[in-house]
Design a protein around this motif. Sequence first.
Motif, PDB file in Angstrom:
ATOM      1  N   GLU A  95       0.853  -1.193   0.000  1.00  0.00           N
ATOM      2  CA  GLU A  95       0.000   0.000   0.000  1.00  0.00           C
ATOM      3  C   GLU A  95       0.882   1.234   0.000  1.00  0.00           C
ATOM      4  OE1 GLU A  95      -2.465   2.099   3.421  1.00  0.00           O
ATOM      5  OE2 GLU A  95      -3.470   0.272   2.727  1.00  0.00           O
ATOM      6  N   PHE A  96       0.563   2.165  -0.899  1.00  0.00           N
ATOM      7  CA  PHE A  96       1.278   3.427  -0.991  1.00  0.00           C
ATOM      8  C   PHE A  96       0.276   4.560  -0.832  1.00  0.00           C
ATOM      9  CE2 PHE A  96       3.839   0.387  -3.303  1.00  0.00           C
ATOM     10  CZ  PHE A  96       5.113   0.658  -2.841  1.00  0.00           C
ATOM     11  N   THR A  97       0.659   5.608  -0.105  1.00  0.00           N
ATOM     12  CA  THR A  97      -0.248   6.724   0.139  1.00  0.00           C
ATOM     13  C   THR A  97       0.377   8.030  -0.316  1.00  0.00           C
ATOM     14  OG1 THR A  97       0.607   6.992   2.383  1.00  0.00           O
ATOM     15  CG2 THR A  97      -1.353   5.621   2.121  1.00  0.00           C
ATOM     16  N   GLN A  98      -0.518   8.922  -0.756  1.00  0.00           N
ATOM     17  CA  GLN A  98      -0.134  10.278  -1.134  1.00  0.00           C
ATOM     18  C   GLN A  98      -1.312  11.153  -0.726  1.00  0.00           C
ATOM     19  OE1 GLN A  98      -0.374  11.355  -5.275  1.00  0.00           O
ATOM     20  NE2 GLN A  98       1.548  12.495  -5.119  1.00  0.00           N
ATOM     21  N   ALA A  99      -1.124  11.952   0.321  1.00  0.00           N
ATOM     22  CA  ALA A  99      -2.210  12.754   0.889  1.00  0.00           C
ATOM     23  C   ALA A  99      -3.373  11.825   1.248  1.00  0.00           C
ATOM     24  CB  ALA A  99      -2.615  13.868  -0.053  1.00  0.00           C
ATOM     25  N   ASN A 100      -4.525  11.978   0.611  1.00  0.00           N
ATOM     26  CA  ASN A 100      -5.680  11.122   0.905  1.00  0.00           C
ATOM     27  C   ASN A 100      -5.868  10.011  -0.117  1.00  0.00           C
ATOM     28  OD1 ASN A 100      -6.333  12.594   3.166  1.00  0.00           O
ATOM     29  ND2 ASN A 100      -7.617  14.030   2.025  1.00  0.00           N
ATOM     30  N   HIS A 101      -4.954   9.862  -1.032  1.00  0.00           N
ATOM     31  CA  HIS A 101      -5.076   8.862  -2.090  1.00  0.00           C
ATOM     32  C   HIS A 101      -4.202   7.645  -1.783  1.00  0.00           C
ATOM     33  CE1 HIS A 101      -4.363   7.138  -6.147  1.00  0.00           C
ATOM     34  NE2 HIS A 101      -5.659   7.341  -6.227  1.00  0.00           N
ATOM     35  N   LYS A 102      -4.756   6.453  -1.987  1.00  0.00           N
ATOM     36  CA  LYS A 102      -4.015   5.213  -1.775  1.00  0.00           C
ATOM     37  C   LYS A 102      -3.935   4.434  -3.076  1.00  0.00           C
ATOM     38  CE  LYS A 102      -5.346   4.534   3.017  1.00  0.00           C
ATOM     39  NZ  LYS A 102      -5.971   3.639   3.990  1.00  0.00           N
ATOM     40  N   GLU A 103      -2.803   3.798  -3.289  1.00  0.00           N
ATOM     41  CA  GLU A 103      -2.636   2.883  -4.414  1.00  0.00           C
ATOM     42  C   GLU A 103      -2.121   1.566  -3.865  1.00  0.00           C
ATOM     43  OE1 GLU A 103      -0.493   4.141  -7.854  1.00  0.00           O
ATOM     44  OE2 GLU A 103      -1.772   5.890  -8.145  1.00  0.00           O
ATOM     45  N   TYR A 104      -2.668   0.487  -4.417  1.00  0.00           N
ATOM     46  CA  TYR A 104      -2.277  -0.853  -4.000  1.00  0.00           C
ATOM     47  C   TYR A 104      -1.562  -1.526  -5.164  1.00  0.00           C
ATOM     48  CZ  TYR A 104      -5.556   0.048  -0.259  1.00  0.00           C
ATOM     49  OH  TYR A 104      -6.216   0.611   0.806  1.00  0.00           O
ATOM     50  N   VAL A 105      -0.427  -2.142  -4.865  1.00  0.00           N
ATOM     51  CA  VAL A 105       0.382  -2.786  -5.891  1.00  0.00           C
ATOM     52  C   VAL A 105       0.640  -4.223  -5.464  1.00  0.00           C
ATOM     53  CG1 VAL A 105       2.545  -2.725  -7.170  1.00  0.00           C
ATOM     54  CG2 VAL A 105       1.497  -0.575  -6.425  1.00  0.00           C
ATOM     55  N   ASP A 106       0.248  -5.158  -6.336  1.00  0.00           N
ATOM     56  CA  ASP A 106       0.594  -6.559  -6.126  1.00  0.00           C
ATOM     57  C   ASP A 106       2.008  -6.762  -6.636  1.00  0.00           C
ATOM     58  OD1 ASP A 106      -1.859  -7.170  -5.047  1.00  0.00           O
ATOM     59  OD2 ASP A 106      -2.693  -7.928  -6.916  1.00  0.00           O
ATOM     60  N   PHE A 107       2.841  -7.298  -5.773  1.00  0.00           N
ATOM     61  CA  PHE A 107       4.265  -7.439  -6.060  1.00  0.00           C
ATOM     62  C   PHE A 107       4.625  -8.918  -6.091  1.00  0.00           C
ATOM     63  CE2 PHE A 107       8.552  -8.021  -4.370  1.00  0.00           C
ATOM     64  CZ  PHE A 107       9.290  -7.230  -5.217  1.00  0.00           C
ATOM     65  N   SER A 108       5.241  -9.361  -7.179  1.00  0.00           N
ATOM     66  CA  SER A 108       5.742 -10.736  -7.238  1.00  0.00           C
ATOM     67  C   SER A 108       7.087 -10.737  -7.944  1.00  0.00           C
ATOM     68  CB  SER A 108       4.757 -11.649  -7.967  1.00  0.00           C
ATOM     69  OG  SER A 108       4.625 -11.266  -9.314  1.00  0.00           O
ATOM     70  N   VAL A 109       7.908 -11.713  -7.598  1.00  0.00           N
ATOM     71  CA  VAL A 109       9.240 -11.805  -8.181  1.00  0.00           C
ATOM     72  C   VAL A 109       9.604 -13.281  -8.343  1.00  0.00           C
ATOM     73  CG1 VAL A 109      10.452 -11.678  -5.954  1.00  0.00           C
ATOM     74  CG2 VAL A 109      11.611 -10.926  -8.016  1.00  0.00           C
ATOM     75  N   ASN A 110      10.309 -13.576  -9.427  1.00  0.00           N
ATOM     76  CA  ASN A 110      10.883 -14.899  -9.624  1.00  0.00           C
ATOM     77  C   ASN A 110      12.318 -14.723 -10.120  1.00  0.00           C
ATOM     78  OD1 ASN A 110      10.815 -14.509 -12.458  1.00  0.00           O
ATOM     79  ND2 ASN A 110       8.826 -15.466 -12.645  1.00  0.00           N
ATOM     80  N   GLY A 111      12.931 -15.745 -10.623  1.00  0.00           N
ATOM     81  CA  GLY A 111      14.326 -15.654 -11.036  1.00  0.00           C
ATOM     82  C   GLY A 111      14.565 -14.846 -12.290  1.00  0.00           C
ATOM     83  N   PHE A 112      13.494 -14.549 -13.059  1.00  0.00           N
ATOM     84  CA  PHE A 112      13.662 -13.877 -14.342  1.00  0.00           C
ATOM     85  C   PHE A 112      13.146 -12.442 -14.372  1.00  0.00           C
ATOM     86  CE2 PHE A 112      13.175 -18.426 -15.134  1.00  0.00           C
ATOM     87  CZ  PHE A 112      14.401 -18.690 -15.720  1.00  0.00           C
ATOM     88  N   TYR A 113      12.093 -12.156 -13.623  1.00  0.00           N
ATOM     89  CA  TYR A 113      11.496 -10.824 -13.641  1.00  0.00           C
ATOM     90  C   TYR A 113      10.697 -10.589 -12.364  1.00  0.00           C
ATOM     91  CZ  TYR A 113       7.305 -13.406 -14.970  1.00  0.00           C
ATOM     92  OH  TYR A 113       6.272 -14.300 -14.989  1.00  0.00           O
ATOM     93  N   SER A 114      10.379  -9.335 -12.142  1.00  0.00           N
ATOM     94  CA  SER A 114       9.496  -8.929 -11.055  1.00  0.00           C
ATOM     95  C   SER A 114       8.271  -8.281 -11.711  1.00  0.00           C
ATOM     96  CB  SER A 114      10.194  -7.931 -10.134  1.00  0.00           C
ATOM     97  OG  SER A 114       9.291  -7.436  -9.181  1.00  0.00           O
ATOM     98  N   LEU A 115       7.101  -8.561 -11.167  1.00  0.00           N
ATOM     99  CA  LEU A 115       5.868  -8.046 -11.745  1.00  0.00           C
ATOM    100  C   LEU A 115       5.153  -7.172 -10.732  1.00  0.00           C
ATOM    101  CD1 LEU A 115       4.129  -8.275 -14.325  1.00  0.00           C
ATOM    102  CD2 LEU A 115       2.904 -10.128 -13.205  1.00  0.00           C
ATOM    103  N   TRP A 116       4.790  -5.952 -11.158  1.00  0.00           N
ATOM    104  CA  TRP A 116       4.057  -5.021 -10.303  1.00  0.00           C
ATOM    105  C   TRP A 116       2.706  -4.746 -10.969  1.00  0.00           C
ATOM    106  CZ3 TRP A 116       8.447  -0.869 -10.652  1.00  0.00           C
ATOM    107  CH2 TRP A 116       9.628  -1.398 -10.157  1.00  0.00           C
ATOM    108  N   ARG A 117       1.626  -5.117 -10.289  1.00  0.00           N
ATOM    109  CA  ARG A 117       0.261  -4.889 -10.824  1.00  0.00           C
ATOM    110  C   ARG A 117      -0.490  -3.962  -9.886  1.00  0.00           C
ATOM    111  NH1 ARG A 117      -2.144 -10.841 -12.249  1.00  0.00           N
ATOM    112  NH2 ARG A 117      -0.340 -11.608 -13.369  1.00  0.00           N
ATOM    113  N   TRP A 118      -1.003  -2.874 -10.421  1.00  0.00           N
ATOM    114  CA  TRP A 118      -1.776  -1.927  -9.642  1.00  0.00           C
ATOM    115  C   TRP A 118      -3.201  -2.441  -9.474  1.00  0.00           C
ATOM    116  CZ3 TRP A 118       2.837  -0.676 -11.038  1.00  0.00           C
ATOM    117  CH2 TRP A 118       3.503   0.375 -10.420  1.00  0.00           C
ATOM    118  N   ARG A 119      -3.758  -2.253  -8.270  1.00  0.00           N
ATOM    119  CA  ARG A 119      -5.136  -2.658  -7.969  1.00  0.00           C
ATOM    120  C   ARG A 119      -5.911  -1.448  -7.480  1.00  0.00           C
ATOM    121  NH1 ARG A 119      -5.489  -7.187 -10.642  1.00  0.00           N
ATOM    122  NH2 ARG A 119      -3.903  -8.654 -10.051  1.00  0.00           N
ATOM    123  N   GLU A 120      -7.179  -1.463  -7.727  1.00  0.00           N
ATOM    124  CA  GLU A 120      -8.056  -0.369  -7.279  1.00  0.00           C
ATOM    125  C   GLU A 120      -8.489  -0.591  -5.849  1.00  0.00           C
ATOM    126  OE1 GLU A 120      -9.010   2.346  -9.215  1.00  0.00           O
ATOM    127  OE2 GLU A 120      -7.628   1.608 -10.720  1.00  0.00           O
TER     128      GLU A 120
END
Length: 120
Positions: A95-120
């Motif tokens: 969870e990331f916050t900026q003033a009153n706004h929040k953004e949620y990011v699903d974070f996953s990583v394996n040996g080849f890449y890391s994936l960041w997916r934003w959620r509402e």
Amino acid sequence: MKKRTKTVGLGLAVLVGLAGISIFLSVSKFGAANPFSVIGGLYQICFTDAQYAEIQEDPKVIIAKPASSNDLLIGYMETRGYAENEAGRSGSRLEFTQANHKEYVDFSVNGFYSLWRWRE
């Protein structure tokens, strides 16, 4: 003439099948419907100096190099003006916050890449 029509029809069916499979894999593994952007993003992080590549805008999906990718995500969000809320972390969802706004990011990583997916 009929043999050529059958060959062309079979070739088109194979191409449509391959396109469908690539879209399905792209959506299921990366959350992006465009397999070409996924391939481009993987190329950028594997064969160039790019640390991350955005593969979809809405919802935002970014693919990054796996080494120190958690710090890379936090740094990316800090440049956008967000701060990590460690109390709001739930498993792999950050969870990331900026003033009153929040953004949620699903974070996953394996040996080849890391994936960041934003959620509402």
